[in-house]
Design an enzyme around this catalytic site. Structure first.
Site, PDB file in Angstrom:
ATOM      1  N   HIS A  82     -13.919   1.560 -37.238  1.00 48.72           N
ATOM      2  CA  HIS A  82     -14.225   2.716 -38.101  1.00 48.72           C
ATOM      3  C   HIS A  82     -13.363   2.714 -39.372  1.00 48.72           C
ATOM      4  O   HIS A  82     -12.968   3.769 -39.865  1.00 48.72           O
ATOM      5  CB  HIS A  82     -14.018   4.035 -37.349  1.00 48.72           C
ATOM      6  CG  HIS A  82     -14.904   4.199 -36.167  1.00 48.72           C
ATOM      7  ND1 HIS A  82     -16.103   4.867 -36.210  1.00 48.72           N
ATOM      8  CD2 HIS A  82     -14.777   3.770 -34.890  1.00 48.72           C
ATOM      9  CE1 HIS A  82     -16.667   4.858 -35.011  1.00 48.72           C
ATOM     10  NE2 HIS A  82     -15.881   4.186 -34.195  1.00 48.72           N
ATOM     11  N   ASN A 155     -20.163   9.773 -32.244  1.00 41.47           N
ATOM     12  CA  ASN A 155     -20.940   8.783 -32.987  1.00 41.47           C
ATOM     13  C   ASN A 155     -22.315   9.350 -33.306  1.00 41.47           C
ATOM     14  O   ASN A 155     -22.680  10.412 -32.808  1.00 41.47           O
ATOM     15  CB  ASN A 155     -21.108   7.515 -32.153  1.00 41.47           C
ATOM     16  CG  ASN A 155     -19.900   6.588 -32.230  1.00 41.47           C
ATOM     17  OD1 ASN A 155     -19.048   6.744 -33.094  1.00 41.47           O
ATOM     18  ND2 ASN A 155     -19.843   5.637 -31.329  1.00 41.47           N
ATOM     19  N   TYR A 369      -6.265   6.767 -28.986  1.00 37.36           N
ATOM     20  CA  TYR A 369      -6.255   7.380 -30.324  1.00 37.36           C
ATOM     21  C   TYR A 369      -4.846   7.724 -30.784  1.00 37.36           C
ATOM     22  O   TYR A 369      -4.451   7.437 -31.907  1.00 37.36           O
ATOM     23  CB  TYR A 369      -7.184   8.607 -30.349  1.00 37.36           C
ATOM     24  CG  TYR A 369      -8.628   8.160 -30.322  1.00 37.36           C
ATOM     25  CD1 TYR A 369      -9.177   7.653 -29.151  1.00 37.36           C
ATOM     26  CD2 TYR A 369      -9.414   8.162 -31.459  1.00 37.36           C
ATOM     27  CE1 TYR A 369     -10.471   7.176 -29.102  1.00 37.36           C
ATOM     28  CE2 TYR A 369     -10.711   7.695 -31.424  1.00 37.36           C
ATOM     29  CZ  TYR A 369     -11.236   7.203 -30.252  1.00 37.36           C
ATOM     30  OH  TYR A 369     -12.511   6.721 -30.218  1.00 37.36           O
TER      31      TYR A 369
HETATM   32 FE1  HDE Z   1     -13.185   5.097 -30.832  1.00 35.95          FE
HETATM   33  N1  HDE Z   1     -11.434   4.493 -31.662  1.00 35.95           N
HETATM   34  N2  HDE Z   1     -12.745   4.068 -29.139  1.00 35.95           N
HETATM   35  N3  HDE Z   1     -15.032   5.518 -30.017  1.00 35.95           N
HETATM   36  N4  HDE Z   1     -13.709   6.055 -32.475  1.00 35.95           N
HETATM   37  C1  HDE Z   1     -11.024   4.782 -32.897  1.00 35.95           C
HETATM   38  O1  HDE Z   1      -8.866   5.530 -33.455  1.00 35.95           O
HETATM   39  C2  HDE Z   1     -11.534   3.611 -28.837  1.00 35.95           C
HETATM   40  C3  HDE Z   1     -15.493   5.147 -28.793  1.00 35.95           C
HETATM   41  C4  HDE Z   1     -14.805   6.839 -32.667  1.00 35.95           C
HETATM   42  O2  HDE Z   1     -13.020   8.760 -38.437  1.00 35.95           O
HETATM   43  C5  HDE Z   1      -9.605   4.378 -33.156  1.00 35.95           C
HETATM   44  O3  HDE Z   1      -7.965   6.572 -35.243  1.00 35.95           O
HETATM   45  C6  HDE Z   1     -11.523   3.082 -27.498  1.00 35.95           C
HETATM   46  C7  HDE Z   1     -16.667   5.876 -28.437  1.00 35.95           C
HETATM   47  C8  HDE Z   1     -14.813   7.350 -34.010  1.00 35.95           C
HETATM   48  O4  HDE Z   1     -10.935   8.352 -37.975  1.00 35.95           O
HETATM   49  C9  HDE Z   1      -9.154   3.812 -31.804  1.00 35.95           C
HETATM   50  C10 HDE Z   1     -12.823   3.220 -27.043  1.00 35.95           C
HETATM   51  C11 HDE Z   1     -16.907   6.706 -29.505  1.00 35.95           C
HETATM   52  C12 HDE Z   1     -13.658   6.845 -34.605  1.00 35.95           C
HETATM   53  C13 HDE Z   1     -10.403   3.956 -30.969  1.00 35.95           C
HETATM   54  C14 HDE Z   1     -13.563   3.848 -28.070  1.00 35.95           C
HETATM   55  C15 HDE Z   1     -15.877   6.461 -30.478  1.00 35.95           C
HETATM   56  C16 HDE Z   1     -12.982   6.057 -33.616  1.00 35.95           C
HETATM   57  C17 HDE Z   1      -9.395   3.502 -34.338  1.00 35.95           C
HETATM   58  C18 HDE Z   1     -13.401   2.777 -25.709  1.00 35.95           C
HETATM   59  C19 HDE Z   1     -18.065   7.694 -29.679  1.00 35.95           C
HETATM   60  C20 HDE Z   1     -13.207   7.059 -36.036  1.00 35.95           C
HETATM   61  C21 HDE Z   1      -8.749   4.356 -35.396  1.00 35.95           C
HETATM   62  C22 HDE Z   1     -12.840   3.401 -24.599  1.00 35.95           C
HETATM   63  C23 HDE Z   1     -18.070   8.766 -28.733  1.00 35.95           C
HETATM   64  C24 HDE Z   1     -12.464   8.320 -36.199  1.00 35.95           C
HETATM   65  C25 HDE Z   1      -8.482   5.603 -34.741  1.00 35.95           C
HETATM   66  C26 HDE Z   1     -12.108   8.503 -37.644  1.00 35.95           C
HETATM   67  C27 HDE Z   1     -11.755   5.407 -33.835  1.00 35.95           C
HETATM   68  C28 HDE Z   1     -10.440   3.611 -29.682  1.00 35.95           C
HETATM   69  C29 HDE Z   1     -14.945   4.118 -27.960  1.00 35.95           C
HETATM   70  C30 HDE Z   1     -15.846   7.151 -31.722  1.00 35.95           C
HETATM   71  C31 HDE Z   1      -8.607   2.405 -31.823  1.00 35.95           C
HETATM   72  C32 HDE Z   1     -10.366   2.469 -26.789  1.00 35.95           C
HETATM   73  C33 HDE Z   1     -17.463   5.791 -27.136  1.00 35.95           C
HETATM   74  C34 HDE Z   1     -15.874   8.241 -34.641  1.00 35.95           C
HETATM   75  O5  HDE Z   1      -8.123   4.560 -31.257  1.00 35.95           O
END
Ligand code: HDE
Length: 696
Positions: A82, A155, A369
């Site tokens: 992202h 999402n 996060y």
């Molecule tokens: Fe994320 N995800 N994600 N994700 N995600 C990040 O956090 C992560 C997942 C989502 O505009 C990171 O600050 C893991 C699902 C959004 O700043 C990180 C897993 C969904 C955003 C991270 C998922 C999301 C992130 C990277 C699997 C939809 C952007 C930077 C377990 C429900 C937020 C940050 C923004 C961002 C980890 C799966 C949505 C690395 C480990 C499912 C919208 O922490």
């Protein structure tokens, strides 16, 4: 002298000895004094301190050092996923109270406007990639509630690729640029992604979604949003109700088509953020409804899939949405970096009355996060950055660390304590308490049997689409797999698709030119064919017709009838749409009546992919001239190939002919403006598609 010119003159500012040493760029009028970061007024921002005119630069030039040092650190690590995002501010207003279901004030106090920060993003591309990548869009909403921050880090697609957080690293490593060569970025159309996907059957449902037009939205104002996981709402008595969160755009959904996405990527890589910024800037505030699907343990037990499995959705036809509020985005960020880049969302940002479930993906996210921000934002105090600060008082015993901004007083930074009477204390009555969930069983590293069906909802999704949308899914698979060099990977993916439906697999195989029998991949749970299609999953079945906030491109040249263009502009304005003039020169065109038609775009810089519909407003001379101009021919040809409604003056016909435009219901030559508006309001001419590209 106009303001612009003044600034140009003042910009030249070298300081030579013997010239009186007077600097042109001085404070005064509306220009405040420039200072360094410590508040010292700067006398000369153009020349470093030297031992003599041509001598070495002195280390005591702290102004130079500070300026350079700040510049050296102007970038921070971008988000691993992202990375490319765009933030907007606004508010959330509750319209229907969930009193009795949750104790969260943000969901029980009707009419309260809760300040909100939303960041939309793509997932796999780096920060400088293009907005129109085929990708999931992040839809992260932060509400600064009276009980602290609540983030729905969602999402724009209601399901995900994987069921267990332990696989996230693999998904992301496979999707991002390949580590040895550092490309391709912002796309899944390469070997490593499809190698992984073809070996990961649980991703199949999500693959259907990202191969669909959902993954190439027309505008961020026209996407849905989803919390994805099942969460809990918890009431005053500690009773839990399951909930799934949905954001529904007031404008309805709309997408571009793939060839357009490719060309917009070249024409305007910032297409989505520009569209969002402009809309908010012009007061066309995007709005979403918050819908909730509420259900109890009994529903969860009887539902055909596990509600803890993030690769599954609950069709709205099975469990309707209850609309409880609205999200209005009405303020652009003041500073992209300070706000959009530094905002740090976390799934763990929940308030009393909202709680987690055992969804293993959500559980893993709850670690990630907060952890990621420590590297990205440089330490444990990132919550003290203004965009991350809650709009309520913060008081605790956390102290010190990198970039501490909050000045906490007193000698007591521990608990329990007795030395001071004003240090913070826990409050069991109003504080966050976790839902009392009963757990028992063996500690195991396994996947639940109830997570075992990977194909049924993939088929449900496909079957819920219109024929046009299904065709696009097939074409997307063909496009992506055509970029995969390793034949075995292509074949393995087609074998996976055979488990969804032999027809889908065959159509993709035909498009890839694969010969021979397709052997389905091994599976323990075959796809169910008895699930009723869900119209709510289709963009086109839900599309809201109309021209509101749409943009019509109008091609003009010298000799164009200005009155006609003006009349069209007025009619479009009344319908809530906008007319943008495209001319061979940016200075504009001299109309037939001698007036100047000012251009918004020069032809080469304003391709028709940037518009929802087009109008060719040429005179006979203009049409003759532009018929041999490749950019003009491509402008019209692309509009036709992208199934857009094309209006034109009769005199424009030679250009339409040169562009290979064939008459159909969406080609309106010499007609009334009202007919053009009505037809353009319906959207694209889908019936034209089989005439302009091969459908497999
Ligand atoms: Fe994320 N995800 N994600 N994700 N995600 C990040 O956090 C992560 C997942 C989502 O505009 C990171 O600050 C893991 C699902 C959004 O700043 C990180 C897993 C969904 C955003 C991270 C998922 C999301 C992130 C990277 C699997 C939809 C952007 C930077 C377990 C429900 C937020 C940050 C923004 C961002 C980890 C799966 C949505 C690395 C480990 C499912 C919208 O922490």
């Amino acid at each position: 002298m106009p303001q612009d010119d003044q600034n140009v003159e003042q910009a030249s500012n070298q300081h030579f000895i013997g010239e009186g040493g007077e600097l042109h760029q001085t404070a005064g009028g509306t220009h405040p004094q420039m200072t360094d970061a410590r508040g010292h007024v700067i006398a000369d921002d153009e020349n470093s301190l030297k031992a003599n005119t041509r001598g070495p630069v002195l280390i005591e030039d702290h102004f130079l050092i500070e300026k350079t040092q700040h510049f050296d650190h102007e970038r921070i690590p971008e988000r691993i996923v992202h990375a490319r995002g765009y933030g907007v501010k606004g508010y959330f207003e509750l319209t229907d109270s969930l009193q009795g279901i949750t104790k969260a004030k943000v969901l029980t106090e009707v009419g309260v406007k809760t300040p909100t920060f939303v960041r939309f993003s793509t997932v796999s591309g780096n920060m400088g990639s293009s907005d129109l990548a085929r990708d999931v869009r992040g839809f992260a909403v932060r509400m600064y509630t009276q009980q602290g921050n609540w983030d729905i880090v969602g999402n724009h697609i209601p399901v995900f690729f994987i069921q267990d957080a332990i696989k996230f690293t693999d998904l992301v490593h496979a999707a991002k640029q390949e580590p040895d060569r550092g490309f391709p970025q912002a796309q899944t159309a390469h070997d490593t992604f499809w190698d992984w996907a073809s070996l990961t059957p649980e991703s199949t449902h999500m693959l259907m979604w990202i191969m669909s037009d959902r993954a190439i939205p027309r505008s961020l104002r026209m996407i849905e949003g989803f919390g994805v996981h099942t969460f809990r709402l918890v009431n005053e008595e500690g009773k839990s109700t399951y909930v799934k969160f949905h954001w529904r755009p007031k404008l309805g959904m709309a997408s571009v088509i793939w060839d357009e996405a490719l060309k917009i990527t070249g024409a305007d890589p910032d297409y989505h953020r520009r569209d969002l910024w402009n809309a908010v800037d012009e007061g066309k505030f995007p709005e979403w409804e918050l819908g909730v699907q509420l259900f109890d343990e009994e529903f969860a037990n009887n539902f055909e899939f596990d509600v803890l499995d993030a690769t599954k959705l609950i069709p709205e036809e099975v469990l309707p949405l209850r609309i409880v509020g609205r999200l209005v985005l009405n303020t652009n960020v003041d500073n992209y970096f300070a706000e959009t880049e530094q905002v740090a969302f976390a799934t763990t940002d929940v308030v009393p009355g909202i709680d987690f479930t055992n969804d293993p993906l959500l559980q893993g996210r709850n670690l990630s996060y907060i952890d990621t921000q420590i590297t990205r934002l440089g330490g444990p105090n990132y919550q003290q950055i203004p965009v991350n600060q809650p709009h309520v008082n913060v008081a605790n015993n956390q102290r010190d660390g990198h970039m501490t901004m909050r000045k906490q007083t007193g000698r007591v930074a521990y608990s329990p304590s007795s030395l001071e009477g004003n240090n913070p204390r826990q409050d069991p009555a109003t504080g966050f308490t976790s839902f009392k969930a009963y757990e028992e069983g063996d500690k195991l590293r396994v996947r639940s049997e109830s997570f075992g069906d990977h194909y049924s909802q993939a088929l449900l999704f496909f079957n819920s689409q219109t024929q046009t949308e299904q065709n696009h899914i097939i074409s997307a698979f063909i496009f992506e797999l055509s970029k995969v060099d390793t034949k075995a990977v292509r074949m393995r993916m087609v074998s996976q698709l055979a488990n969804v439906s032999p027809t889908i697999a065959q159509r993709v195989a035909d498009g890839l030119g694969m010969v021979g029998e397709i052997v389905p991949a091994h599976t323990r749970v075959p796809a169910r064919t008895d699930l009723a299609p869900s119209d709510a999953l289709s963009i086109l079945k839900k599309m809201k017709p109309g021209l509101k906030t749409k943009v019509v491109g109008c091609l003009v040249a010298d000799g164009t009838d200005a009155a006609e263009v003006l009349a069209l502009e007025t009619a479009l304005g009344k319908a809530g749409a906008e007319l943008k003039i495209v001319a061979p020169k940016i200075g504009g065109a001299v109309a037939a009546d001698g007036s100047l038609l000012e251009a918004d775009f020069q032809l080469a810089g304003g391709p028709s992919v940037l518009f929802d519909a087009v109008f060719v407003a040429l005179s006979a001379d203009g049409a003759a001239m532009l018929s041999t101009e490749a950019a003009a021919v491509a402008w019209v040809h692309d509009a036709f190939a992208h199934l857009k409604v094309i209006g034109a003056t009769s005199a424009s016909q030679p250009l339409l002919d040169a562009a290979g435009v064939v008459a159909d219901e969406g080609v309106l030559v010499g007609g009334e403006n009202s007919l053009f508006l009505e037809t353009a309001g319906k959207g694209r001419i889908w019936a034209r598609e089989p005439n302009v590209r091969t459908i497999f």
